[in-house]
Design an enzyme around this catalytic site. Structure first.
Site, PDB file in Angstrom:
ATOM      1  N   SER A 182       0.846  -1.195   0.000  1.00  0.00           N
ATOM      2  CA  SER A 182       0.000   0.000   0.000  1.00  0.00           C
ATOM      3  C   SER A 182       0.884   1.249   0.000  1.00  0.00           C
ATOM      4  CB  SER A 182      -0.945  -0.042   1.205  1.00  0.00           C
ATOM      5  OG  SER A 182      -1.926   0.965   1.124  1.00  0.00           O
ATOM      6  N   ASN A 210       2.145   5.131  -9.443  1.00  0.00           N
ATOM      7  CA  ASN A 210       2.168   6.273 -10.375  1.00  0.00           C
ATOM      8  C   ASN A 210       1.486   7.437  -9.660  1.00  0.00           C
ATOM      9  OD1 ASN A 210       2.103   8.112 -12.417  1.00  0.00           O
ATOM     10  ND2 ASN A 210       1.104   6.782 -13.921  1.00  0.00           N
ATOM     11  N   GLU A 291      -8.014  -1.437  -3.643  1.00  0.00           N
ATOM     12  CA  GLU A 291      -7.240  -2.349  -4.499  1.00  0.00           C
ATOM     13  C   GLU A 291      -7.479  -2.058  -5.969  1.00  0.00           C
ATOM     14  OE1 GLU A 291      -4.447  -5.687  -4.183  1.00  0.00           O
ATOM     15  OE2 GLU A 291      -5.113  -3.978  -2.978  1.00  0.00           O
ATOM     16  N   THR A 294      -5.242   0.868  -6.847  1.00  0.00           N
ATOM     17  CA  THR A 294      -3.830   0.508  -6.948  1.00  0.00           C
ATOM     18  C   THR A 294      -3.571  -0.404  -8.143  1.00  0.00           C
ATOM     19  OG1 THR A 294      -4.134  -1.307  -5.348  1.00  0.00           O
ATOM     20  CG2 THR A 294      -3.413   0.806  -4.486  1.00  0.00           C
ATOM     21  N   LEU A 295      -4.569  -1.162  -8.552  1.00  0.00           N
ATOM     22  CA  LEU A 295      -4.422  -1.992  -9.753  1.00  0.00           C
ATOM     23  C   LEU A 295      -4.186  -1.112 -10.979  1.00  0.00           C
ATOM     24  CD1 LEU A 295      -4.551  -4.653 -11.321  1.00  0.00           C
ATOM     25  CD2 LEU A 295      -7.055  -4.431 -11.344  1.00  0.00           C
ATOM     26  N   HIS A 322      -7.567  -5.286  -0.581  1.00  0.00           N
ATOM     27  CA  HIS A 322      -6.462  -4.552   0.037  1.00  0.00           C
ATOM     28  C   HIS A 322      -6.328  -4.981   1.493  1.00  0.00           C
ATOM     29  CE1 HIS A 322      -3.767  -1.180  -0.891  1.00  0.00           C
ATOM     30  NE2 HIS A 322      -3.947  -0.726   0.347  1.00  0.00           N
ATOM     31  N   SER A 323      -5.723  -6.148   1.723  1.00  0.00           N
ATOM     32  CA  SER A 323      -5.664  -6.667   3.083  1.00  0.00           C
ATOM     33  C   SER A 323      -4.437  -7.550   3.292  1.00  0.00           C
ATOM     34  CB  SER A 323      -6.947  -7.434   3.426  1.00  0.00           C
ATOM     35  OG  SER A 323      -7.208  -8.433   2.476  1.00  0.00           O
ATOM     36  N   TRP A 324      -4.091  -7.744   4.566  1.00  0.00           N
ATOM     37  CA  TRP A 324      -2.796  -8.287   4.959  1.00  0.00           C
ATOM     38  C   TRP A 324      -2.552  -9.718   4.522  1.00  0.00           C
ATOM     39  CZ3 TRP A 324       1.517  -6.027   6.487  1.00  0.00           C
ATOM     40  CH2 TRP A 324       1.439  -4.718   6.965  1.00  0.00           C
TER      41      TRP A 324
END
Length: 344
Positions: A182, A210, A291, A294-295, A322-324
């Site tokens: 992240s 980016n 997520e 970020t993708l 978006h997780s650990w």
């Protein structure tokens, strides 16, 4: 918890010769002279550490085990969780925390099994604690809206103060890997690009790669307000070149020749998503949205690397929010490449 620098093993401390016999009168005179030099220092402020004799052997990292260190820095003492290399090797892997980084523990140590993954490997895990919303960079000033007392100087800490401190334990300053997720995914790549003499591997999981694309700085600003009420303007003004310097997309050419693993999920719920309450459903929805963003950013970065002829290992699983636990999986998948790059 240790403060200060490691000292040489007991067998190398002064007092007796290597044969075990008392030292001669000339050594006593030298000892008295040394004491005379030390006393004026003691009368002022006590030094935090004494330099080892030039003849002292090089220190080696402890062989295995876990320790918490307090490392001096411009920001004040910084807690660092360390799992030492199994066989006392000098290679190290820095694991950076996410946007919601806590002040007591690095989340890699309790949200994942990262320590178990590497417990039998000859590489030291280095897990700095703190840095919420910092992007692990050097800020211009303390955050001007949440009462922050000190200015974040995380790049200086990670690339100067911390490696210099760990060198006292035998950890190499030039054979390190760095992995982030992240917020710290972009930091891991930009730090590796800017400090190629230190890092031999870099990994980014679900990172915003980016930061210059339309809408990303606004997203960063909102995220920093959400986690800790930090001001993006205290990191750097909108016109500052610092924004370009911390952007992997901009510094991408400097990543040439660096082994990298870069991954991001699709945003669709997968094997680690099983919400059982309204709060969990909400959090899963947030994780899906982040997520997805970020993708898009990571796909853009993939095209950037290809356009300048820089290879990297990319992984785009069909599911994953978006997780650990997804980042735990990616660390495990990247482990062979990490050990190979570091010679561990």
């Amino acid at each position: 918890m240790r403060f200060g620098k490691a000292v040489a093993p007991k067998g190398d401390r002064p007092g007796k010769s290597r044969t075990g016999t008392p030292r001669g009168w000339r050594h006593r005179i030298l000892a008295v002279g040394a004491a005379a030099l030390v006393l004026p220092i003691a009368a002022g402020a006590a030094p935090t550490a004494f330099a080892a004799p030039l003849s002292a052997p090089a220190l080696r990292a402890p062989a295995g085990g876990y320790e918490e260190l307090m490392v001096p820095s411009q920001m004040g003492p910084v807690k660092v969780q360390v799992q030492w290399a199994k066989h006392g090797g000098s290679a190290a892997l820095y694991l950076l925390d996410g946007m919601a980084a806590r002040d007591d523990k690095n989340a890699w140590s309790f949200e994942t099994n990262a320590m178990q993954q590497f417990e039998n490997d000859n590489v030291t895990l280095v897990m700095p604690v703190g840095g919420m919303s910092s992007f692990y960079t050097d800020w211009m000033a303390p955050s001007n809206i949440n009462g922050q007392k000190t200015t974040y100087k995380w790049e200086t800490f990670l690339t100067e103060e911390l490696p210099n401190f760990l060198a006292g334990y035998g950890v190499s300053k030039t054979n390190n890997g760095i992995v982030g997720l992240s917020m710290s995914g972009s930091a891991a790549l930009s730090l590796a690009a800017l400090h190629r003499d230190q890092f031999k591997y870099a990994g980014s999981f679900s990172g915003a790669l980016n930061l210059s694309q339309p809408g990303m700085r606004e997203a960063v600003r909102m995220s920093m307000l959400r986690w800790g009420a930090f001001s993006a303007d205290s990191l750097a003004p909108p016109w500052s070149p610092q924004w370009l310097r911390m952007d992997p997309f901009t510094v991408a050419p400097q990543l040439k020749g660096l082994p990298m693993r870069i991954s991001v999920g699709s945003g669709l719920p997968g094997k680690h998503d099983s919400p059982q309450s309204a709060d969990q459903v909400f959090n899963t929805g947030v994780g899906m949205g982040i997520e997805a963003v970020t993708l898009i950013s990571t796909r853009s970065f993939e095209k950037r690397l290809r356009s300048i002829g820089i290879p990297a290992t990319f992984d785009f699983p069909a599911t994953g929010t978006h997780s650990w636990k997804y980042w735990e999986d990616q660390l495990w998948a990247g482990r062979p490449q990490i050990l190979s790059a570091l010679g561990a």
